[in-house]
Design a protein around this motif. Structure first.
Motif, short mmCIF file in Angstrom:
data_model
loop_
_atom_site.label_atom_id
_atom_site.label_comp_id
_atom_site.label_asym_id
_atom_site.label_seq_id
_atom_site.Cartn_x
_atom_site.Cartn_y
_atom_site.Cartn_z
N SER A 13 0.81 -1.21 0.00
CA SER A 13 0.00 0.00 0.00
C SER A 13 0.84 1.26 0.00
O SER A 13 0.33 2.35 0.21
N GLN A 18 -3.96 4.81 -1.15
CA GLN A 18 -3.94 5.20 0.26
C GLN A 18 -4.05 6.72 0.32
O GLN A 18 -3.22 7.40 0.85
N GLU A 90 -5.54 -2.57 8.08
CA GLU A 90 -6.63 -2.55 7.11
C GLU A 90 -6.14 -2.05 5.75
O GLU A 90 -6.45 -2.63 4.71
N HIS A 91 -5.37 -1.00 5.78
CA HIS A 91 -4.88 -0.42 4.53
C HIS A 91 -3.97 -1.39 3.78
O HIS A 91 -4.10 -1.57 2.57
N LYS A 94 -6.04 -4.30 2.38
CA LYS A 94 -6.81 -3.92 1.18
C LYS A 94 -5.95 -4.09 -0.06
O LYS A 94 -6.41 -4.62 -1.08
N SER A 95 -4.71 -3.64 0.02
CA SER A 95 -3.82 -3.75 -1.13
C SER A 95 -3.49 -5.21 -1.43
O SER A 95 -3.53 -5.64 -2.58
N SER A 97 -5.33 -7.76 -0.80
CA SER A 97 -6.52 -8.48 -1.26
C SER A 97 -6.84 -8.24 -2.73
O SER A 97 -7.64 -8.97 -3.31
N ASN A 144 -12.94 -12.60 4.20
CA ASN A 144 -12.39 -11.37 3.64
C ASN A 144 -11.51 -10.69 4.68
O ASN A 144 -11.49 -11.08 5.84
N TYR A 146 -11.83 -7.85 6.13
CA TYR A 146 -12.53 -7.12 7.19
C TYR A 146 -12.84 -8.01 8.38
O TYR A 146 -12.88 -7.54 9.52
#
Length: 165
Positions: A13, A18, A90-91, A94-95, A97, A144, A146
């Motif tokens: 990320s 971001q 989380e950040h 996200k990348s 995933s 996932n 989250y």
């Protein structure tokens, strides 16, 4: 990298998405610096302006490295962020995933990260004889990213350090 056994301890990320959108509608990193100008080593156009394209390359190259390694041991998780731990995780997730499955992510942040820091014999997997550093979550981490962020209890060396004692 694979042939030489070179680890890729990446922060995916570092460039992609971001960003924040302040009221003046200028795209900025979380730290408020302008996007993509603030990216160190950014790809530049003929006028020297950052293009922001390296974010996509970072993610695609991470997947290429993963696919080139038949044992999937070359990619690991790391960060040098100084924001809130959960926000950073989380950040980064996200990348990851974007190009990795949840099973891939678990291997990357578990056994691969432990091996890269020389502690695979102590951490990274749940096995007898290893330190009981365990995070219990309120969710299904295979669904996932989250679900992985719902920490309920943290055990460090078998002792509860966060959550009901």
């Amino acid at each position: 990298m694979i042939a030489f056994g070179a680890p890729n301890i990446d922060r995916l990320s570092a460039a992609p998405a971001q960003v924040q959108w302040p009221k003046d509608n200028t795209v900025r990193f979380r730290d408020g610096k302008p996007w993509p100008e603030a990216i160190a080593g950014a790809n530049r156009d003929a006028k020297g302006r950052a293009t922001g394209t390296e974010g996509g390359y970072t993610i695609i190259n991470a997947r290429r490295i993963w696919d080139a390694d038949p044992n999937h041991q070359t990619m690991s998780y790391s960060t040098d962020q100084n924001a809130d731990d959960l926000v950073v995780l989380e950040h980064e997730l996200k990348s990851f995933s974007i190009v990795f499955s949840m099973a891939d992510i678990h291997k990357i942040i578990g056994p691969n990260a432990a091996r890269f820091v020389g502690l695979a014999d102590q951490i990274g997997t749940l096995e007898a004889g290893k330190l009981a550093d365990i995070i219990l979550i309120d969710g299904n981490p295979t669904l996932n990213i989250y679900e992985m962020l719902k920490t309920k209890t943290v055990l460090k060396e078998g002792k509860v350090v966060v959550g009901p004692r």
